[in-house]
Design a protein around this motif. Structure first.
Motif, PDB file in Angstrom:
ATOM      1  N   LYS A 169     -61.351 -69.041  -8.968  1.00 26.29           N
ATOM      2  CA  LYS A 169     -62.198 -69.451 -10.089  1.00 26.29           C
ATOM      3  C   LYS A 169     -62.001 -68.589 -11.334  1.00 26.29           C
ATOM      4  O   LYS A 169     -62.241 -69.045 -12.451  1.00 26.29           O
ATOM      5  CB  LYS A 169     -63.671 -69.451  -9.673  1.00 26.29           C
ATOM      6  CG  LYS A 169     -64.286 -68.078  -9.441  1.00 26.29           C
ATOM      7  CD  LYS A 169     -65.774 -68.204  -9.105  1.00 26.29           C
ATOM      8  CE  LYS A 169     -66.420 -66.839  -8.939  1.00 26.29           C
ATOM      9  NZ  LYS A 169     -67.883 -66.975  -8.667  1.00 26.29           N
ATOM     10  N   ASP A 170     -61.556 -67.362 -11.161  1.00 33.14           N
ATOM     11  CA  ASP A 170     -61.351 -66.486 -12.313  1.00 33.14           C
ATOM     12  C   ASP A 170     -59.889 -66.408 -12.736  1.00 33.14           C
ATOM     13  O   ASP A 170     -59.543 -65.651 -13.654  1.00 33.14           O
ATOM     14  CB  ASP A 170     -61.878 -65.089 -12.009  1.00 33.14           C
ATOM     15  CG  ASP A 170     -63.392 -65.082 -11.810  1.00 33.14           C
ATOM     16  OD1 ASP A 170     -64.090 -65.820 -12.526  1.00 33.14           O
ATOM     17  OD2 ASP A 170     -63.862 -64.347 -10.910  1.00 33.14           O
ATOM     18  N   THR A 179     -63.755 -75.870  -1.402  1.00 32.43           N
ATOM     19  CA  THR A 179     -64.787 -74.886  -1.758  1.00 32.43           C
ATOM     20  C   THR A 179     -64.210 -73.471  -1.686  1.00 32.43           C
ATOM     21  O   THR A 179     -64.439 -72.636  -2.573  1.00 32.43           O
ATOM     22  CB  THR A 179     -65.998 -75.020  -0.823  1.00 32.43           C
ATOM     23  OG1 THR A 179     -66.598 -76.313  -1.011  1.00 32.43           O
ATOM     24  CG2 THR A 179     -67.037 -73.943  -1.105  1.00 32.43           C
ATOM     25  N   GLN A 180     -63.431 -73.209  -0.634  1.00 36.12           N
ATOM     26  CA  GLN A 180     -62.840 -71.883  -0.468  1.00 36.12           C
ATOM     27  C   GLN A 180     -61.723 -71.621  -1.474  1.00 36.12           C
ATOM     28  O   GLN A 180     -61.616 -70.526  -2.033  1.00 36.12           O
ATOM     29  CB  GLN A 180     -62.316 -71.739   0.967  1.00 36.12           C
ATOM     30  CG  GLN A 180     -63.428 -71.747   2.006  1.00 36.12           C
ATOM     31  CD  GLN A 180     -62.880 -71.846   3.425  1.00 36.12           C
ATOM     32  OE1 GLN A 180     -62.445 -70.854   4.017  1.00 36.12           O
ATOM     33  NE2 GLN A 180     -62.899 -73.051   3.983  1.00 36.12           N
ATOM     34  N   SER A 238     -68.027 -74.831  -8.995  1.00 34.14           N
ATOM     35  CA  SER A 238     -67.712 -73.513  -8.437  1.00 34.14           C
ATOM     36  C   SER A 238     -67.740 -72.403  -9.481  1.00 34.14           C
ATOM     37  O   SER A 238     -67.621 -71.233  -9.141  1.00 34.14           O
ATOM     38  CB  SER A 238     -66.337 -73.553  -7.751  1.00 34.14           C
ATOM     39  OG  SER A 238     -65.322 -73.873  -8.686  1.00 34.14           O
ATOM     40  N   ALA A 268     -61.357 -73.039  -4.450  1.00 37.05           N
ATOM     41  CA  ALA A 268     -61.975 -72.917  -5.776  1.00 37.05           C
ATOM     42  C   ALA A 268     -62.623 -71.551  -5.967  1.00 37.05           C
ATOM     43  O   ALA A 268     -62.523 -70.944  -7.041  1.00 37.05           O
ATOM     44  CB  ALA A 268     -63.003 -74.034  -5.970  1.00 37.05           C
ATOM     45  N   ALA A 269     -63.285 -71.053  -4.945  1.00 35.10           N
ATOM     46  CA  ALA A 269     -63.930 -69.737  -5.038  1.00 35.10           C
ATOM     47  C   ALA A 269     -62.887 -68.637  -5.206  1.00 35.10           C
ATOM     48  O   ALA A 269     -63.077 -67.689  -5.981  1.00 35.10           O
ATOM     49  CB  ALA A 269     -64.777 -69.487  -3.797  1.00 35.10           C
ATOM     50  N   GLU A 270     -61.780 -68.747  -4.487  1.00 39.93           N
ATOM     51  CA  GLU A 270     -60.731 -67.725  -4.553  1.00 39.93           C
ATOM     52  C   GLU A 270     -60.115 -67.651  -5.949  1.00 39.93           C
ATOM     53  O   GLU A 270     -59.783 -66.566  -6.433  1.00 39.93           O
ATOM     54  CB  GLU A 270     -59.642 -68.033  -3.518  1.00 39.93           C
ATOM     55  CG  GLU A 270     -58.470 -67.071  -3.526  1.00 39.93           C
ATOM     56  CD  GLU A 270     -58.827 -65.673  -3.065  1.00 39.93           C
ATOM     57  OE1 GLU A 270     -58.107 -64.723  -3.436  1.00 39.93           O
ATOM     58  OE2 GLU A 270     -59.833 -65.518  -2.332  1.00 39.93           O
ATOM     59  N   ASN A 323     -63.068 -72.638 -13.449  1.00 42.61           N
ATOM     60  CA  ASN A 323     -62.986 -73.946 -12.801  1.00 42.61           C
ATOM     61  C   ASN A 323     -63.833 -75.002 -13.523  1.00 42.61           C
ATOM     62  O   ASN A 323     -63.652 -76.193 -13.296  1.00 42.61           O
ATOM     63  CB  ASN A 323     -63.432 -73.857 -11.344  1.00 42.61           C
ATOM     64  CG  ASN A 323     -62.437 -73.089 -10.493  1.00 42.61           C
ATOM     65  OD1 ASN A 323     -61.280 -72.917 -10.877  1.00 42.61           O
ATOM     66  ND2 ASN A 323     -62.885 -72.620  -9.333  1.00 42.61           N
TER      67      ASN A 323
END
Length: 582
Positions: free
Chosen positions: A180-181, A173-174, A222, A176-178, A226
C-alpha cells in the motif's frame, strides 16, 4: 484459441503527446518534485507523475513492457520451470534495453494456506517484494498479479463459489496491505486469463465481474497509495474479442473509477501461432486476424477512453530454443514487425511474454539478436519485408533467376547489399513494381561451391527500419529411410540435403485425418513431429503414434520450405511402429 475478431476503425493513441511532454522535461532539465518526468528521474515523485500524466499517459509511458515469465509464477517454486532466480542485474538489463515497464506474474497458491484464513507465507511475500523493489528502483513501472491461481483454484468458482471468493478476497487483502505504501509506478492486475469450469461466456463474465469488483473494493479500501493506484481488469480469458471486451467496458463504467486499465493478451491466429492446420505463413488470414483484433480493441476500449495494456503478446511456443523453431524465422519477423505497427497506431502498450524464450536469464544476452532487433525496431517505425527470407537453389539443377515479392510497408526500396557492398541493379537484380528478381549470374556467384545449406546472405534495404535478410540456400530433395520403433517414438533417418521442414500432412487411405489432431490433416509441429537437423532424423512423437489406428497405414506428406514434398508410410501394430518409404 483466441476469440473471434471483428473489424472496425483504428485510433491513434496518446503516445505522441506523452513523448512531447517527457522530451520537454528532458530538454529544460526540471528537478525537485516536478511531476512532468518519467519514473526513475532523480527527485521525481511517482505519485505526482501519475497525477499529471493521468491513467492514459501512465499506460503510454509504460510502453514497451516485458514479462518475467515462468519465474515467480512457476509452480511450485521460482526455479521449478528452469529459470534462475530473478536478480537486480536482470532488471538493470531490461531497463538498459529500452523497456519502460515489467509485468511480474505471481502464483500464490503454492505459498498460501488453502483453507481460511488463506495466509500467504511471509518468506514468499518478502521475496515478491524484493523483486518488485528491484524493478522499481530501476525506474521501471511494475505490474503484479494473481497468475496461475486462475486455473489452479479460481476456475472452480462455479461449484465452490463462497470459498473461492473468500480466498480471492483474502489474497488481495494481503497483497494490498504489503504494497500500500509502494509508489504508484506499481500497478495491480486482478487475475491472469480468468477462466471458469463448465460455463458459458455469459456466466464466466458474471463470475469475473464479481472477482474484479471484489478486487477493486479490497484494494481501494486498503489505504495508502492504493486509494488511487492504477488497477488492471482483464476480459474473460484476457481474450481481445469484442464479445469478451464488451462486458469489461460495462464493468469499468459501473465502477466509476478513473484509475482503471483494461488488459488483454494476443498470440496471433492460432494455426500460425503453433504451426498447425497448414498455418506455416504469416499470410492474409493471419494478418487480418491481427488487424481485426487491434481494430476491435480500438473501437471497444480505447475509443471509450479506457487505456489498454496488452499484458502478454508473442507466438505460442515460439521461440523455444530447446526444440527446432515451429514458426519459420522470416514469417515470425513479419508477425512482430506488423504487431508493433498495429499497437503503435492503435495506442496499445504491449508486454512481450518471455518465459525464457528471448532473454537468456543466465547470461543476460538475447538468444536471437535478429528477432529482438525486429521487435525493438517496431516500437518506433516500420520495416520492409518480402515474401520469403530464403531463395532455394536445387543443386541438381542449373541456377536460374529467382523472384521475391517486396512488402515495403510504406517505405521506399533502396537496393540490395551483401555486407558493405551494394549489388548492381540490372546486373545482379532487377525491380519491377513490387517484384525483386535476383539474376542467375548473381545467384551463381553467391552460391559459391554450392554446399548444402546457406551459401550467402544478402539484404534488401529500405528507407527506414531494418533490412530484410535473404538467405541464398542450396538444397536437394530430402531423402527419408525405412525405420522401426515403438509407440514411444519413431526416429526416421533423414538426409535433409540443405532443406528445412515446414509441416507434416497425415491421412488414412479413406481420406480421414490420421494423428493426435483429428480436425486437420496437418499435424502440430513439435507436438506430432519434429526435425532433428544435427541428428539427420525426423521424430514422430508418442502422442502422434498412439493416436493412430491399430493396423491401419497412415500416409505422411512432409512439406519442406523449398517446395519439395516427400511421402512416407507409417503403420502401427500394437506397440510396434513401422515406417516405410513410399
Amino acid at each position: 484459441m483466441k476469440g473471434t475478431k471483428h473489424p472496425g476503425h483504428r485510433r491513434r493513441g496518446p503516445g505522441r503527446v506523452l513523448g512531447l511532454l517527457l522530451a520537454l522535461v528532458a530538454a529544460i532539465g526540471l528537478s525537485g518534485t516536478t511531476a512532468l518526468a518519467a519514473p526513475g528521474h532523480a527527485g521525481t515523485s511517482a505519485a505526482a507523475t501519475a497525477r499529471v500524466l493521468g491513467p492514459k499517459g501512465v499506460v503510454a509511458a509504460m510502453q514497451p513492457s516485458w514479462n518475467l515469465g515462468n519465474t515467480l509464477d512457476a509452480i511450485p517454486d521460482e526455479t521449478s520451470w528452469g529459470n534462475p532466480p530473478a536478480t537486480k542485474a536482470l532488471f538493470d538489463t531490461i531497463k538498459a534495453q529500452g523497456f519502460r515497464s515489467v509485468r511480474l506474474p505471481v502464483t500464490w497458491s503454492g505459498h498460501q494456506s488453502s483453507t481460511a484464513p488463506y495466509t500467504i507465507d511471509a518468506p514468499w511475500l518478502n521475496r515478491v517484494r524484493q523483486v518488485v523493489d528491484w524493478a522499481l528502483s530501476d525506474g521501471l513501472y511494475v505490474v503484479i498479479n494473481v497468475h496461475h491461481d486462475s486455473w489452479q483454484w479460481i476456475s472452480s468458482m462455479p461449484t465452490d463459489h463462497d470459498n473461492v471468493l473468500a480466498r480471492f478476497k483474502a489474497t488481495w487483502t494481503q497483497i494490498a496491505a504489503e504494497f500500500k505504501d509502494s509508489p504508484q509506478t506499481l500497478l495491480f492486475e486482478s487475475v491472469n486469463e480468468p477462466q471458469f469450469n463448465n460455463t458459458t461466456d455469459a456466466q464466466g463474465s458474471q463470475y469475473l465481474d464479481e472477482l474484479n469488483t471484489t478486487f477493486h473494493t479490497v484494494v481501494r479500501q486498503s489505504g495508502g497509495n492504493n486509494a488511487t493506484r492504477l488497477l488492471m481488469l482483464p476480459s474473460l480469458g484476457c481474450t481481445p474479442s469484442q464479445e469478451r471486451m464488451a462486458p469489461l467496458v460495462d464493468e469499468i463504467g459501473s465502477l466509476k473509477d478513473p484509475n482503471l486499465v483494461a488488459t488483454v493478451h494476443y498470440y496471433g491466429w492460432y494455426p500460425f501461432s503453433v504451426n498447425i492446420a497448414g498455418g506455416t505463413r504469416f499470410d492474409a488470414t493471419s494478418q487480418k486476424d491481427m488487424t481485426d483484433t487491434f481494430t476491435s480493441i480500438g473501437n471497444t476500449l480505447i475509443a471509450k477512453g479506457i487505456p489498454v495494456y496488452m499484458g502478454e503478446y508473442g507466438l505460442l511456443g515460439y521461440p523455444d530454443h530447446n526444440h527446432p523453431p515451429r514458426v519459420e524465422q522470416g514469417e515470425a519477423l513479419k508477425y512482430f514487425e506488423m504487431l508493433g505497427h498495429e499497437a503503435r497506431t492503435t495506442g496499445v502498450t504491449t508486454a512481450l511474454w518471455d518465459a525464457f524464450n528471448f532473454l537468456n536469464r543466465s547470461t543476460l544476452q538475447w538468444r536471437d539478436p535478429d528477432l529482438i532487433d525486429q521487435i525493438k525496431s517496431a516500437w518506433t517505425t516500420r520495416s520492409g519485408t518480402a515474401s520469403s527470407d530464403r531463395v532455394f537453389l536445387a543443386k541438381s539443377e542449373a541456377i536460374t533467376a529467382r523472384t521475391l515479392t517486396l512488402n515495403p510497408n510504406g517505405l521506399t526500396f533502396r537496393g540490395v547489399w551483401q555486407g558493405g557492398t551494394k549489388l548492381a541493379q540490372g546486373r545482379d537484380y532487377t525491380v519491377s513494381g513490387d517484384r525483386l528478381t535476383l539474376t542467375a549470374s548473381a545467384l551463381t556467384r553467391l552460391a559459391g561451391n554450392r554446399a548444402y545449406g546457406t551459401n550467402a546472405t544478402v539484404e534488401a534495404r529500405f528507407s527506414a527500419g531494418l533490412p530484410w535478410k535473404i538467405y541464398v540456400t542450396t538444397y536437394d530433395k530430402p531423402v527419408l529411410s525405412n525405420a522401426n520403433g515403438t509407440t514411444g517414438g519413431l526416429t526416421v533417418p533423414t538426409r535433409f540435403n540443405g532443406d528445412l521442414l515446414a509441416t507434416m500432412e497425415s491421412t488414412y487411405a479413406d481420406g480421414s485425418n490420421a494423428g493426435n489432431t483429428s480436425w486437420t490433416p496437418y499435424q502440430e509441429y513439435d507436438v506430432a513431429f519434429s526435425p532433428d537437423y544435427p541428428g539427420n532424423a525426423i521424430t514422430l512423437t508418442a502422442d502422434y503414434l498412439n493416436a493412430l489406428r491399430d493396423g491401419a497405414q497412415a500416409t505422411l506428406t512432409f512439406h519442406f520450405w523449398s517446395g519439395a514434398t516427400v511421402t512416407y508410410h507409417v503403420t502401427r501394430s500394437g506397440g510396434s511402429v513401422t515406417g516405410t518409404v513410399a
